[in-house]
Scaffold this motif. Structure first.
Motif, PDB file in Angstrom:
ATOM      1  N   GLN A   1     -25.046 -50.270 -29.062  1.00 51.35           N
ATOM      2  CA  GLN A   1     -24.301 -49.462 -28.107  1.00 51.35           C
ATOM      3  C   GLN A   1     -23.999 -48.110 -28.748  1.00 51.35           C
ATOM      4  OE1 GLN A   1     -20.858 -51.992 -27.387  1.00 51.35           O
ATOM      5  NE2 GLN A   1     -21.916 -53.121 -25.777  1.00 51.35           N
ATOM      6  N   GLU A   2     -24.020 -47.066 -27.932  1.00 50.51           N
ATOM      7  CA  GLU A   2     -23.617 -45.737 -28.389  1.00 50.51           C
ATOM      8  C   GLU A   2     -22.496 -45.277 -27.468  1.00 50.51           C
ATOM      9  OE1 GLU A   2     -26.803 -43.032 -29.298  1.00 50.51           O
ATOM     10  OE2 GLU A   2     -27.982 -44.648 -30.240  1.00 50.51           O
ATOM     11  N   ILE A   3     -21.351 -45.005 -28.077  1.00 47.79           N
ATOM     12  CA  ILE A   3     -20.135 -44.726 -27.329  1.00 47.79           C
ATOM     13  C   ILE A   3     -19.592 -43.365 -27.742  1.00 47.79           C
ATOM     14  CG2 ILE A   3     -17.793 -45.540 -26.812  1.00 47.79           C
ATOM     15  CD1 ILE A   3     -20.254 -47.846 -28.472  1.00 47.79           C
ATOM     16  N   ASP A   4     -19.291 -42.516 -26.782  1.00 45.80           N
ATOM     17  CA  ASP A   4     -18.686 -41.222 -27.060  1.00 45.80           C
ATOM     18  C   ASP A   4     -17.180 -41.321 -26.848  1.00 45.80           C
ATOM     19  OD1 ASP A   4     -21.132 -40.015 -27.655  1.00 45.80           O
ATOM     20  OD2 ASP A   4     -21.503 -39.542 -25.545  1.00 45.80           O
TER      21      ASP A   4
ATOM     22  N   PRO B   1     -13.857 -38.618 -35.925  1.00 43.34           N
ATOM     23  CA  PRO B   1     -14.311 -39.768 -36.729  1.00 43.34           C
ATOM     24  C   PRO B   1     -13.223 -40.332 -37.642  1.00 43.34           C
ATOM     25  CG  PRO B   1     -16.026 -38.106 -36.689  1.00 43.34           C
ATOM     26  CD  PRO B   1     -14.801 -37.488 -36.039  1.00 43.34           C
ATOM     27  N   ASP B   2     -12.417 -39.449 -38.273  1.00 40.52           N
ATOM     28  CA  ASP B   2     -11.369 -39.970 -39.155  1.00 40.52           C
ATOM     29  C   ASP B   2     -10.314 -40.744 -38.376  1.00 40.52           C
ATOM     30  OD1 ASP B   2     -10.674 -37.335 -38.195  1.00 40.52           O
ATOM     31  OD2 ASP B   2      -9.062 -37.253 -39.664  1.00 40.52           O
TER      32      ASP B   2
ATOM     33  N   HIS C   1     -19.321 -32.706 -31.058  1.00 43.51           N
ATOM     34  CA  HIS C   1     -18.448 -31.731 -30.416  1.00 43.51           C
ATOM     35  C   HIS C   1     -17.041 -31.897 -30.986  1.00 43.51           C
ATOM     36  CE1 HIS C   1     -21.880 -30.931 -27.900  1.00 43.51           C
ATOM     37  NE2 HIS C   1     -21.908 -32.202 -27.547  1.00 43.51           N
ATOM     38  N   ALA C   2     -16.049 -32.163 -30.155  1.00 46.63           N
ATOM     39  CA  ALA C   2     -14.681 -32.341 -30.656  1.00 46.63           C
ATOM     40  C   ALA C   2     -14.337 -33.806 -30.866  1.00 46.63           C
ATOM     41  CB  ALA C   2     -13.693 -31.713 -29.667  1.00 46.63           C
TER      42      ALA C   2
END
Length: 166
Positions: A46-49, A54-55, A130-131
């Motif tokens: 799965q790829e989730i935005d 990330p931290d 992105h952000a």
């Protein structure tokens, strides 16, 4: 051998425990060339935005206090390689196999009702986008009949909770 390498080897072997001894026989599937052991487990990719950095995602996945608050269920996490975790009130348990701060978490992961010693591997790769964060998630080494249930569970119990982070 380093502790991290040792745990990686343990987790790999534990993940293979999903297959029974008969399924691990050297017989090959003539259609795919895969061994019976590979055919006895399934994979979820799965790829989730997510909006959070990330931290922030990394910290939420490794903090008992934060993850428990996100899910509303008792959570215990020893945030170190080799550290044990228990979440969703003890329904999911395991050990952390690899940590790359703010980039990767790999866990030997199991449902508490699975046979003792049977683990799958859950890998969270965190990439700045992105952000926010793109989580590239792979879950391997679980019984194939659980694929749909587990895939829905990741969405309902992990991604939905992590989407609330900013």
């Amino acid at each position: 051998m380093s502790v991290g390498a040792w745990w990686s080897a343990v987790a790999l072997m534990a993940g293979l425990a999903v297959a029974s001894g008969a399924e691990r026989a050297e017989a090959e599937d003539t259609t795919t060339g895969a061994t019976a052991a590979a055919a006895s487990s399934a994979t979820i990719h799965q790829e989730i935005d997510l909006a959070a950095s990330p931290d922030r995602i990394y910290d939420a996945l490794l903090s008992a206090k934060q993850f428990g608050a996100l899910t509303g269920l008792p959570t215990e996490i020893a945030a170190e390689v080799g550290g044990a975790f228990s979440c969703f009130g003890g329904h999911i348990v395991g050990r952390t196999v690899e940590l790359v701060p703010n980039r990767r978490i790999v866990q030997a992961w199991r449902v508490a009702t699975w046979p003792e010693g049977v683990y799958s591997i859950a890998r969270f790769e965190l990439r700045l986008q992105h952000a926010g964060t793109r989580v590239i998630f792979d879950h391997t080494g679980f019984p194939p009949e659980l694929r749909d249930h587990l895939a829905a569970g990741w969405e309902d119990h992990y991604w939905k909770a992590l989407r609330t982070l900013k």
